[in-house]
Design a protein around this motif. Structure first.
Motif, PDB file in Angstrom:
ATOM      1  N   PRO A 107     -22.698 -71.367  -6.831  1.00 40.17           N
ATOM      2  CA  PRO A 107     -23.466 -71.782  -8.007  1.00 40.17           C
ATOM      3  C   PRO A 107     -22.600 -72.281  -9.171  1.00 40.17           C
ATOM      4  CG  PRO A 107     -23.244 -69.413  -8.002  1.00 40.17           C
ATOM      5  CD  PRO A 107     -22.576 -69.914  -6.746  1.00 40.17           C
ATOM      6  N   VAL A 108     -21.430 -72.848  -8.845  1.00 38.62           N
ATOM      7  CA  VAL A 108     -20.522 -73.365  -9.874  1.00 38.62           C
ATOM      8  C   VAL A 108     -20.051 -74.757  -9.450  1.00 38.62           C
ATOM      9  CG1 VAL A 108     -19.752 -71.071 -10.613  1.00 38.62           C
ATOM     10  CG2 VAL A 108     -18.504 -72.259  -8.801  1.00 38.62           C
TER      11      VAL A 108
ATOM     12  N   PHE B 152     -12.702 -74.791  -7.015  1.00 38.60           N
ATOM     13  CA  PHE B 152     -11.385 -75.216  -6.535  1.00 38.60           C
ATOM     14  C   PHE B 152     -10.277 -74.513  -7.309  1.00 38.60           C
ATOM     15  CE2 PHE B 152      -7.628 -77.861  -6.624  1.00 38.60           C
ATOM     16  CZ  PHE B 152      -7.458 -78.220  -5.300  1.00 38.60           C
ATOM     17  N   ARG B 153     -10.339 -74.560  -8.628  1.00 39.63           N
ATOM     18  CA  ARG B 153      -9.287 -73.947  -9.457  1.00 39.63           C
ATOM     19  C   ARG B 153      -9.136 -72.455  -9.157  1.00 39.63           C
ATOM     20  NH1 ARG B 153      -7.334 -77.217 -13.389  1.00 39.63           N
ATOM     21  NH2 ARG B 153      -8.608 -78.986 -14.028  1.00 39.63           N
ATOM     22  N   TYR B 154     -10.236 -71.784  -8.931  1.00 44.51           N
ATOM     23  CA  TYR B 154     -10.208 -70.345  -8.660  1.00 44.51           C
ATOM     24  C   TYR B 154      -9.701 -70.049  -7.247  1.00 44.51           C
ATOM     25  CZ  TYR B 154     -11.897 -65.525  -8.225  1.00 44.51           C
ATOM     26  OH  TYR B 154     -11.989 -64.182  -8.016  1.00 44.51           O
ATOM     27  N   LEU B 155     -10.261 -70.737  -6.251  1.00 45.95           N
ATOM     28  CA  LEU B 155      -9.954 -70.425  -4.860  1.00 45.95           C
ATOM     29  C   LEU B 155      -8.552 -70.838  -4.430  1.00 45.95           C
ATOM     30  CD1 LEU B 155     -13.389 -71.307  -3.245  1.00 45.95           C
ATOM     31  CD2 LEU B 155     -12.427 -69.020  -3.593  1.00 45.95           C
TER      32      LEU B 155
ATOM     33  N   GLU C 116      -8.930 -60.411  -5.668  1.00 47.71           N
ATOM     34  CA  GLU C 116     -10.201 -60.165  -6.347  1.00 47.71           C
ATOM     35  C   GLU C 116     -11.399 -60.525  -5.465  1.00 47.71           C
ATOM     36  OE1 GLU C 116     -11.990 -60.983 -10.773  1.00 47.71           O
ATOM     37  OE2 GLU C 116     -10.823 -62.587  -9.869  1.00 47.71           O
ATOM     38  N   TRP C 117     -11.270 -61.559  -4.670  1.00 52.30           N
ATOM     39  CA  TRP C 117     -12.416 -62.021  -3.880  1.00 52.30           C
ATOM     40  C   TRP C 117     -12.229 -61.899  -2.367  1.00 52.30           C
ATOM     41  CZ3 TRP C 117     -11.692 -66.150  -0.561  1.00 52.30           C
ATOM     42  CH2 TRP C 117     -10.604 -66.999  -0.826  1.00 52.30           C
ATOM     43  N   GLN C 118     -11.003 -61.750  -1.880  1.00 54.00           N
ATOM     44  CA  GLN C 118     -10.769 -61.682  -0.435  1.00 54.00           C
ATOM     45  C   GLN C 118     -10.674 -60.220  -0.016  1.00 54.00           C
ATOM     46  OE1 GLN C 118      -7.687 -64.280   0.942  1.00 54.00           O
ATOM     47  NE2 GLN C 118      -7.727 -63.434   2.993  1.00 54.00           N
ATOM     48  N   SER C 119     -11.651 -59.763   0.733  1.00 59.74           N
ATOM     49  CA  SER C 119     -11.784 -58.344   1.055  1.00 59.74           C
ATOM     50  C   SER C 119     -10.617 -57.767   1.846  1.00 59.74           C
ATOM     51  CB  SER C 119     -13.090 -58.098   1.808  1.00 59.74           C
ATOM     52  OG  SER C 119     -13.102 -58.843   3.011  1.00 59.74           O
TER      53      SER C 119
ATOM     54  N   ILE D 295     -18.537 -63.846  -8.430  1.00 56.86           N
ATOM     55  CA  ILE D 295     -17.592 -63.586  -9.513  1.00 56.86           C
ATOM     56  C   ILE D 295     -17.588 -64.737 -10.503  1.00 56.86           C
ATOM     57  CG2 ILE D 295     -15.107 -63.403 -10.039  1.00 56.86           C
ATOM     58  CD1 ILE D 295     -14.865 -61.857  -7.313  1.00 56.86           C
ATOM     59  N   LEU D 296     -17.533 -65.956 -10.002  1.00 51.67           N
ATOM     60  CA  LEU D 296     -17.500 -67.143 -10.880  1.00 51.67           C
ATOM     61  C   LEU D 296     -18.818 -67.305 -11.638  1.00 51.67           C
ATOM     62  CD1 LEU D 296     -15.581 -69.601  -8.561  1.00 51.67           C
ATOM     63  CD2 LEU D 296     -14.732 -68.516 -10.659  1.00 51.67           C
ATOM     64  N   ALA D 297     -19.937 -67.047 -10.981  1.00 50.32           N
ATOM     65  CA  ALA D 297     -21.240 -67.157 -11.651  1.00 50.32           C
ATOM     66  C   ALA D 297     -21.350 -66.131 -12.775  1.00 50.32           C
ATOM     67  CB  ALA D 297     -22.370 -66.978 -10.635  1.00 50.32           C
ATOM     68  N   ASP D 298     -20.862 -64.910 -12.531  1.00 54.90           N
ATOM     69  CA  ASP D 298     -20.892 -63.870 -13.576  1.00 54.90           C
ATOM     70  C   ASP D 298     -20.041 -64.251 -14.773  1.00 54.90           C
ATOM     71  OD1 ASP D 298     -22.594 -62.349 -12.031  1.00 54.90           O
ATOM     72  OD2 ASP D 298     -21.034 -60.938 -11.344  1.00 54.90           O
ATOM     73  N   ARG D 299     -18.928 -64.932 -14.525  1.00 51.43           N
ATOM     74  CA  ARG D 299     -18.056 -65.337 -15.629  1.00 51.43           C
ATOM     75  C   ARG D 299     -18.679 -66.449 -16.463  1.00 51.43           C
ATOM     76  NH1 ARG D 299     -12.177 -65.204 -12.603  1.00 51.43           N
ATOM     77  NH2 ARG D 299     -12.141 -62.928 -12.424  1.00 51.43           N
ATOM     78  N   GLN D 300     -19.542 -67.241 -15.838  1.00 53.15           N
ATOM     79  CA  GLN D 300     -20.196 -68.332 -16.591  1.00 53.15           C
ATOM     80  C   GLN D 300     -21.484 -67.884 -17.272  1.00 53.15           C
ATOM     81  OE1 GLN D 300     -20.733 -71.652 -13.931  1.00 53.15           O
ATOM     82  NE2 GLN D 300     -18.679 -72.404 -14.324  1.00 53.15           N
ATOM     83  N   ALA D 301     -22.004 -66.740 -16.889  1.00 53.14           N
ATOM     84  CA  ALA D 301     -23.268 -66.262 -17.459  1.00 53.14           C
ATOM     85  C   ALA D 301     -23.081 -65.982 -18.960  1.00 53.14           C
ATOM     86  CB  ALA D 301     -23.723 -65.001 -16.737  1.00 53.14           C
TER      87      ALA D 301
END
Length: 182
Positions: A49-50, A56-59, A67-70, A175-181
């Motif tokens: 949803p971004v 791209f910048r995050y991944l 933070e995102w890779q389990s 994670i990215l959607a929460d940061r943009q909320a």
């Protein structure tokens, strides 16, 4: 099967036993004397949803991966190093595997790819980013392969990888959607 080791042909099978193939030197060998190699393709596609630029910048920044890779516990990369083609780092996974990784392709906001190596296992992963209304699609594709005794663990990892990568990408999207909320 295997290189010539100065012995005759394997003995005929006894009762309830298979023939003894004789020893294999320097790892397992295929009939053509090449190393036994086993590979498994990886594929996943997730809608995030971004915008593609944000994803791209995050991944593509290895510092964000734990933070995102389990499967990751930590990443060894200089804190001030920006992602770039040829960037190298080392992951520490939750099971103790410590592969060496390298960025092999970096096309801003479109494609990022890596290659990782650990013992007899090699893995490649490419993330393709496509802009969509209200977000983007990230398509992951790659391969896990193993040589010799590492062929079976590589195939097992490859079987699990597609689902794990999809789940990890969905987590990154949250994670990215929460940061943009707001």
């Amino acid at each position: 099967m295997g290189p010539h080791v100065g012995r005759g042909a394997a003995a005929a099978a006894g009762r309830c036993r298979g023939a003894h193939p004789g020893p294999l030197r320097r790892g397992l060998r295929a009939a053509d004397r090449g190393a036994v190699l086993s590979a498994r393709r990886i594929e996943a596609a997730v809608r995030l949803p971004v915008p593609a630029e944000t994803a791209f910048r995050y991944l593509c920044d290895p510092r964000n991966r734990p933070e995102w890779q389990s499967s990751l516990r930590s990443v060894d990369v200089p804190a001030d190093e920006e992602p770039h083609l040829g960037q190298v780092w080392r992951d520490t996974t939750t099971v103790g595997v410590r592969p060496h990784l390298e960025t092999t392709e970096l096309v801003p906001f479109r494609v990022w790819a890596e290659r990782g190596r650990w013992r007899g296992v090699t893995a490649t992963l490419a993330l393709h980013f496509t802009e969509l209304p209200g977000g983007c699609r990230v398509r992951a594709e790659g391969e896990v392969d193993g040589r010799g005794l590492w062929a079976l663990p590589a195939v097992a990892a490859g079987v699990l990888a597609s689902g794990a990568i999809a789940a990890d990408l969905r987590k990154a999207g949250r994670i990215l959607a929460d940061r943009q909320a707001p």
